[in-house]
Design a protein around this motif. Sequence first.
Motif, PDB file in Angstrom:
ATOM      1  N   GLU A 142       0.834  -1.215   0.000  1.00 21.71           N
ATOM      2  CA  GLU A 142       0.000   0.000   0.000  1.00 21.71           C
ATOM      3  C   GLU A 142       0.867   1.263   0.000  1.00 21.71           C
ATOM      4  O   GLU A 142       0.544   2.250  -0.653  1.00 21.71           O
ATOM      5  CB  GLU A 142      -0.916   0.009   1.237  1.00 21.71           C
ATOM      6  CG  GLU A 142      -2.078  -0.961   1.137  1.00 21.71           C
ATOM      7  CD  GLU A 142      -2.899  -1.013   2.422  1.00 21.71           C
ATOM      8  OE1 GLU A 142      -2.737  -0.117   3.273  1.00 21.71           O
ATOM      9  OE2 GLU A 142      -3.699  -1.946   2.567  1.00 21.71           O
ATOM     10  N   VAL A 143       1.980   1.230   0.777  1.00 20.00           N
ATOM     11  CA  VAL A 143       2.875   2.392   0.831  1.00 20.00           C
ATOM     12  C   VAL A 143       3.488   2.632  -0.548  1.00 20.00           C
ATOM     13  O   VAL A 143       3.568   3.772  -1.023  1.00 20.00           O
ATOM     14  CB  VAL A 143       3.986   2.188   1.889  1.00 20.00           C
ATOM     15  CG1 VAL A 143       5.014   3.298   1.799  1.00 20.00           C
ATOM     16  CG2 VAL A 143       3.393   2.153   3.288  1.00 20.00           C
ATOM     17  N   PHE A 144       3.893   1.533  -1.220  1.00 23.70           N
ATOM     18  CA  PHE A 144       4.480   1.677  -2.567  1.00 23.70           C
ATOM     19  C   PHE A 144       3.454   2.300  -3.521  1.00 23.70           C
ATOM     20  O   PHE A 144       3.760   3.228  -4.264  1.00 23.70           O
ATOM     21  CB  PHE A 144       4.948   0.307  -3.087  1.00 23.70           C
ATOM     22  CG  PHE A 144       5.631   0.402  -4.421  1.00 23.70           C
ATOM     23  CD1 PHE A 144       6.991   0.649  -4.499  1.00 23.70           C
ATOM     24  CD2 PHE A 144       4.917   0.288  -5.610  1.00 23.70           C
ATOM     25  CE1 PHE A 144       7.633   0.763  -5.725  1.00 23.70           C
ATOM     26  CE2 PHE A 144       5.543   0.412  -6.837  1.00 23.70           C
ATOM     27  CZ  PHE A 144       6.910   0.643  -6.896  1.00 23.70           C
ATOM     28  N   ASP A 145       2.209   1.776  -3.475  1.00 23.68           N
ATOM     29  CA  ASP A 145       1.154   2.302  -4.357  1.00 23.68           C
ATOM     30  C   ASP A 145       0.901   3.786  -4.078  1.00 23.68           C
ATOM     31  O   ASP A 145       0.720   4.594  -4.996  1.00 23.68           O
ATOM     32  CB  ASP A 145      -0.158   1.527  -4.151  1.00 23.68           C
ATOM     33  CG  ASP A 145      -0.035   0.087  -4.634  1.00 23.68           C
ATOM     34  OD1 ASP A 145       0.934  -0.189  -5.364  1.00 23.68           O
ATOM     35  OD2 ASP A 145      -0.884  -0.743  -4.261  1.00 23.68           O
ATOM     36  N   LEU A 146       0.885   4.141  -2.782  1.00 26.83           N
ATOM     37  CA  LEU A 146       0.631   5.532  -2.397  1.00 26.83           C
ATOM     38  C   LEU A 146       1.727   6.436  -2.961  1.00 26.83           C
ATOM     39  O   LEU A 146       1.450   7.480  -3.559  1.00 26.83           O
ATOM     40  CB  LEU A 146       0.571   5.653  -0.871  1.00 26.83           C
ATOM     41  CG  LEU A 146       0.488   7.075  -0.307  1.00 26.83           C
ATOM     42  CD1 LEU A 146      -0.808   7.754  -0.746  1.00 26.83           C
ATOM     43  CD2 LEU A 146       0.570   7.084   1.214  1.00 26.83           C
ATOM     44  N   MET A 147       2.983   6.030  -2.790  1.00 29.72           N
ATOM     45  CA  MET A 147       4.094   6.863  -3.300  1.00 29.72           C
ATOM     46  C   MET A 147       4.023   6.981  -4.821  1.00 29.72           C
ATOM     47  O   MET A 147       4.295   8.037  -5.388  1.00 29.72           O
ATOM     48  CB  MET A 147       5.437   6.261  -2.872  1.00 29.72           C
ATOM     49  CG  MET A 147       5.703   6.423  -1.398  1.00 29.72           C
ATOM     50  SD  MET A 147       7.458   6.411  -1.098  1.00 29.72           S
ATOM     51  CE  MET A 147       7.500   6.219   0.652  1.00 29.72           C
ATOM     52  N   PHE A 148       3.663   5.876  -5.475  1.00 31.06           N
ATOM     53  CA  PHE A 148       3.551   5.898  -6.939  1.00 31.06           C
ATOM     54  C   PHE A 148       2.464   6.890  -7.363  1.00 31.06           C
ATOM     55  O   PHE A 148       2.655   7.693  -8.274  1.00 31.06           O
ATOM     56  CB  PHE A 148       3.222   4.486  -7.441  1.00 31.06           C
ATOM     57  CG  PHE A 148       3.188   4.390  -8.944  1.00 31.06           C
ATOM     58  CD1 PHE A 148       4.369   4.333  -9.677  1.00 31.06           C
ATOM     59  CD2 PHE A 148       1.981   4.382  -9.631  1.00 31.06           C
ATOM     60  CE1 PHE A 148       4.342   4.266 -11.063  1.00 31.06           C
ATOM     61  CE2 PHE A 148       1.939   4.311 -11.013  1.00 31.06           C
ATOM     62  CZ  PHE A 148       3.133   4.257 -11.728  1.00 31.06           C
ATOM     63  N   ASN A 149       1.326   6.866  -6.649  1.00 33.38           N
ATOM     64  CA  ASN A 149       0.215   7.786  -6.962  1.00 33.38           C
ATOM     65  C   ASN A 149       0.586   9.239  -6.699  1.00 33.38           C
ATOM     66  O   ASN A 149      -0.002  10.150  -7.270  1.00 33.38           O
ATOM     67  CB  ASN A 149      -1.026   7.429  -6.139  1.00 33.38           C
ATOM     68  CG  ASN A 149      -1.609   6.093  -6.566  1.00 33.38           C
ATOM     69  OD1 ASN A 149      -1.358   5.654  -7.679  1.00 33.38           O
ATOM     70  ND2 ASN A 149      -2.340   5.440  -5.689  1.00 33.38           N
ATOM     71  N   LEU A 150       1.546   9.452  -5.782  1.00 32.85           N
ATOM     72  CA  LEU A 150       1.949  10.822  -5.455  1.00 32.85           C
ATOM     73  C   LEU A 150       3.123  11.279  -6.330  1.00 32.85           C
ATOM     74  O   LEU A 150       3.805  12.241  -5.998  1.00 32.85           O
ATOM     75  CB  LEU A 150       2.344  10.926  -3.971  1.00 32.85           C
ATOM     76  CG  LEU A 150       1.220  10.701  -2.959  1.00 32.85           C
ATOM     77  CD1 LEU A 150       1.756  10.741  -1.542  1.00 32.85           C
ATOM     78  CD2 LEU A 150       0.126  11.746  -3.108  1.00 32.85           C
TER      79      LEU A 150
END
Length: 600
Positions: A142-150
């Motif tokens: 989830e953290v990886f996905d969040l950073m990717f989205n940001l």
Amino acid sequence: MKSIRNIAIIAHVDHGKTTLVDKMLLAGQLFKDHEKPGDLIMDSNDLERERGITILSKNVSILYKDVKINIIDTPGHADFGGEVERVLNMADGVLLLVDAFEGPMPQTRFVLQKALGLGLKPIVVINKVDKQNCRPDEVHEEVFDLMFNLDASEEQLDFVTVYGSAKNGWMSEDLNNPSDNIEPLLDAIIKYIPEPEYKKGTPQMQITSLDYSAYVGRIAIGRVFRGELEEGQTVALAKRNGSIVRTKIKELNVFSGLGRTPVRKVSCGEICALVGIDNFEIGDTITDIDNPDPLDPISIDEPTMSMTFTINNSPFFGKEGKYVTSRHIHDRLILELDKNLALRVETSNEADSWTVYGRGVLHLSVLIETMRREGYELQVGQPKVIIKTIAGEKNEPVEELTVDVPEEFSGKVIELVTRKKGEMLVMERKGDRLHLEFNIPSRGIIGLRNQILTATTGEAVMTHRFIEYQPWKGPIDKRLAGSLIAMETGTAIAYALDKLQDRGKFFVAPQTEVYMGQVVGEHTKEGDVVVNITKSKKLTNMRASGSDDKVKLAPPIVFSLEEALEYIKDDEYVEVTPKSIRLRKILLNEHDRKRASKKE
């Protein structure tokens, strides 16, 4: 010159950030005889300890393996965004702390977005892995996905992850191989967070924070971006408006442990405190007197809410507070502007009244609560959102609202939010709870927390953050129930309260002093009702059956400050004194209220 690492800690409320910093201080052997370990040292003021949240950013430093680590503790609430934006300018890297069960939350996202935008290198710390039902591997994804989205860069996405439990005092890069101390995290900071690069040239330091001392006045805190600063040096203060002021550094301090140490000279990359600089603002640059070269001023998100502050003019004014005059309140608000970046204060057209703009109800209520603890008495009006006209169209602030709730209550929550013009975007399962995300106007959030907590028997976890201004969404349901208003000044009598219980719920207990025009309860129907709760039983010398029955009263509803601010209508004030929070009508006399409603 010691090797330095400047690091900010990002975490959602209650994910263990302050506990982790305390354990890092322990590892840096700061506690000789200062304070027993186990106290939350970073949450230093009473409000922070009571609420369990960080409001003000703070600086401490530890020495580990001959490397000085400057730790900047940041607030997690989006309401304190003004704090976050300026302190991130001092850091070279961030620790992103997430709960192994809850995962990244909206307010983690808010600060992380700012940090990634500044190009800071993250280390992810997945905390509380000893909790039941924790899911560290999923949270890592989830953290990886969040950073990717940001829109994180390739280098930022290649982050290191450390697992552990701050409460139990251990960290490890391998989840299946726990250690018995926190040192693996400190090793990771030294290894992966870049050292500040040394830039030669004329000095440049941006003031990002301030402190106040009764002895020396205001103290400027910031990071030296270039060159060196020396004690006694004459420098230029480059202000936001472009003017240059000649000034002198009387004293230089660096952070060591929980305190500050005087030094003769500070080099590039270090965070320091300057004594002797006058009339500075946050965002100003200290630079060379002969060749001034200012840095860009810090930009801060605009306020989204406003409230009317006014002097206390109720019949009970001055009974409990020390500072009650308009001059006292005005001076205190102007003082707050010095260090509270996201705040604005305007003198209102009405006498002894000010309009105060902030980032949300929490941001403004923390200011009010701080003032009442300092001995101020004041009255505050209903929070109002700030409306902007963009391209000829009326726009209002819209927020992203996240609610985590047990499945059986999800229908009630969705109904309550959609009634306030919320639009549902996401609905997904997390363990035995449902995770709901909405876009909702800021107006709709005022008073919503109480309704959701009541509907879910206190089970819901609700957070929100400002996104952007969008076109006006139309009228929103307000509180329908009217108010019960005291008819006259006196003492509330149990006999009278008992006889009026069918009219509504009361906010005052028997023997409480009330005044005419005070809101003493909530009516069961629409419309306000004036009631006499000071009426005592008329005694006769005759005994009748049933006349001596015991009075059975429901306990009164007691509001916290935020609940009171969200509850009141636009013709009501919250009266705040050091000992009491009372609700009242702006016009205390019933005839005045009737006359005003006819005019409308």
